[in-house]
Design an enzyme around this catalytic site. Structure first.
Site, short mmCIF file in Angstrom:
data_model
loop_
_atom_site.label_atom_id
_atom_site.label_comp_id
_atom_site.label_asym_id
_atom_site.label_seq_id
_atom_site.Cartn_x
_atom_site.Cartn_y
_atom_site.Cartn_z
N HIS A 45 -1.94 2.99 -12.76
CA HIS A 45 -1.28 1.95 -13.57
C HIS A 45 0.12 2.45 -13.97
CE1 HIS A 45 -1.13 -1.51 -16.29
NE2 HIS A 45 -0.53 -0.70 -17.13
N ASN A 87 -8.12 3.90 -10.58
CA ASN A 87 -6.99 2.98 -10.52
C ASN A 87 -5.73 3.72 -10.97
OD1 ASN A 87 -5.63 0.48 -10.22
ND2 ASN A 87 -5.75 0.12 -12.41
N ASP A 140 -7.77 -1.83 -17.53
CA ASP A 140 -6.93 -0.64 -17.67
C ASP A 140 -7.40 0.24 -18.83
OD1 ASP A 140 -5.37 -1.55 -15.53
OD2 ASP A 140 -4.09 -2.71 -16.86
N GLY A 182 0.79 -1.23 0.00
CA GLY A 182 0.00 0.00 0.00
C GLY A 182 0.82 1.27 0.00
N GLU A 203 3.95 8.10 -9.31
CA GLU A 203 2.64 7.62 -8.83
C GLU A 203 2.26 8.31 -7.54
OE1 GLU A 203 1.97 3.32 -8.76
OE2 GLU A 203 3.58 3.06 -10.22
N ASN A 230 0.90 3.44 -2.39
CA ASN A 230 0.03 4.51 -2.89
C ASN A 230 -1.03 4.91 -1.87
OD1 ASN A 230 0.76 5.56 -5.52
ND2 ASN A 230 0.52 3.46 -6.28
#
Lengths: 204, 204
Positions: A109, A107, A145, A12, A174, A14
């Site tokens: 990616h 999301n 995606d 985790g 990110e 992010n």
């Protein structure tokens, strides 16, 4: 404060970026719950350390994907979550979640989509020999995606990069990109024009 | 000085970027010939203004693509060209050219390949809703816009961009990128590792 739910399967990082952005005042939101499909995922500790409620909803406890998906959707709806953020969540999102949160699941990616969807995006980028890759935050729809893109950031790919070194460079982006994308989706007035995510005031 | 041939079909703004880079000393090469498949293409005037030999080899004068391709290859080989640069050249490159110049034909494409190959790349990018696009210089092989990538540059896509405004922003990067890519290919010691273009000294 708008309530956000975060789904994780692993450490985790992010999720931590979102927690930090809220703590810093860069993101005006509250994480109402962190749900892991894996018992003992490292990200659960990060959530607890930040005083956030955690749940484990293991896909192994459900006989169908829809039943698992419905359990997650119920937990999120109960907590009046407005936006769901996938942060290294390794299960496909099914129809019950899409119905409960239409255009409200994000999301992140590790490539510049539509290039290199699916798993091992960084290794795909290295093998293809691109000189620029990056990260993408997108709305989740039924395609892998494939949903509308909220924000992207590019990173240089160097000749001596491996999938691992490139992953680290993309991960830095990110951590910057995800909180910013959550801000944009929580802002009023954005719309989809075809598959384009367009903000109310066009500021790029 | 290594000799370069440039193939054009239109106004040749990327040809001009190469001419300017040579004049400025940023590119150590000589353009031996500019060939247009269209009589009267604007780029022919740019070439003449720079004192470069020009040829028109019209595909309409040849009954097969191979015959047309062979005529171009012969003209380039006669002039001892080491590298061929496509600059807005609107015909597919065939086997005779690929055989005469293996891994020695460069193309520039207005997207971050492998995203958006083919025509109208900028309009494809707008319709897809990407937030980052760019330009790619790649070696030409048998696949459409599919050869090994030498260099890429990214550009931001803004909410109010049209295909035209995005094209202009990408074109600025193209003019910077193409001379730099030609330098890299004329340098000694690069190699292909799978489909990765890797310089002798890994400097990014």
């Amino acid at each position: 404060m708008p309530k956000v739910g975060v789904l994780i399967s692993g450490r985790g990082s992010n999720l931590q970026a979102l927690i930090d952005a809220i703590a810093d005042g860069r993101l005006a939101a509250r994480i109402a719950v962190v749900i892991s499909n894996k018992p003992g995922a490292g990200g659960l500790d990060r959530a607890r350390a930040a005083g956030i409620e955690t749940l484990t909803i293991s896909h192994r406890d459900y006989s169908t994907r829809d039943a698992f998906d419905t359990a997650m959707a119920s937990a999120l709806v109960e907590r009046r979550v407005r936006l769901v953020c996938l942060a290294g969540f390794m299960r496909l999102i099914g129809q019950p979640m899409l119905d409960a949160f239409p255009n409200a699941i994000l999301n992140i990616h590790p490539s510049l989509l539509p290039a290199f969807p699916g798993t091992d995006a960084q290794a795909q980028a290295i093998a293809h020999g691109v000189k620029v890759s990056g990260a993408t935050v997108h709305l989740v729809n039924g395609e892998l995606d494939g949903g509308p893109i909220v924000l992207q950031a590019s990173v240089e790919v160097c000749d001596d990069d491996t999938a691992e070194s490139l992953s680290l460079r993309i991960l830095e982006q990110e951590h910057r990109l995800y909180p910013e994308a959550v801000c944009r989706v929580l802002e009023a007035g954005w719309r989809l024009v075809g598959r384009r995510f367009v903000r109310s005031v066009a500021t790029g």
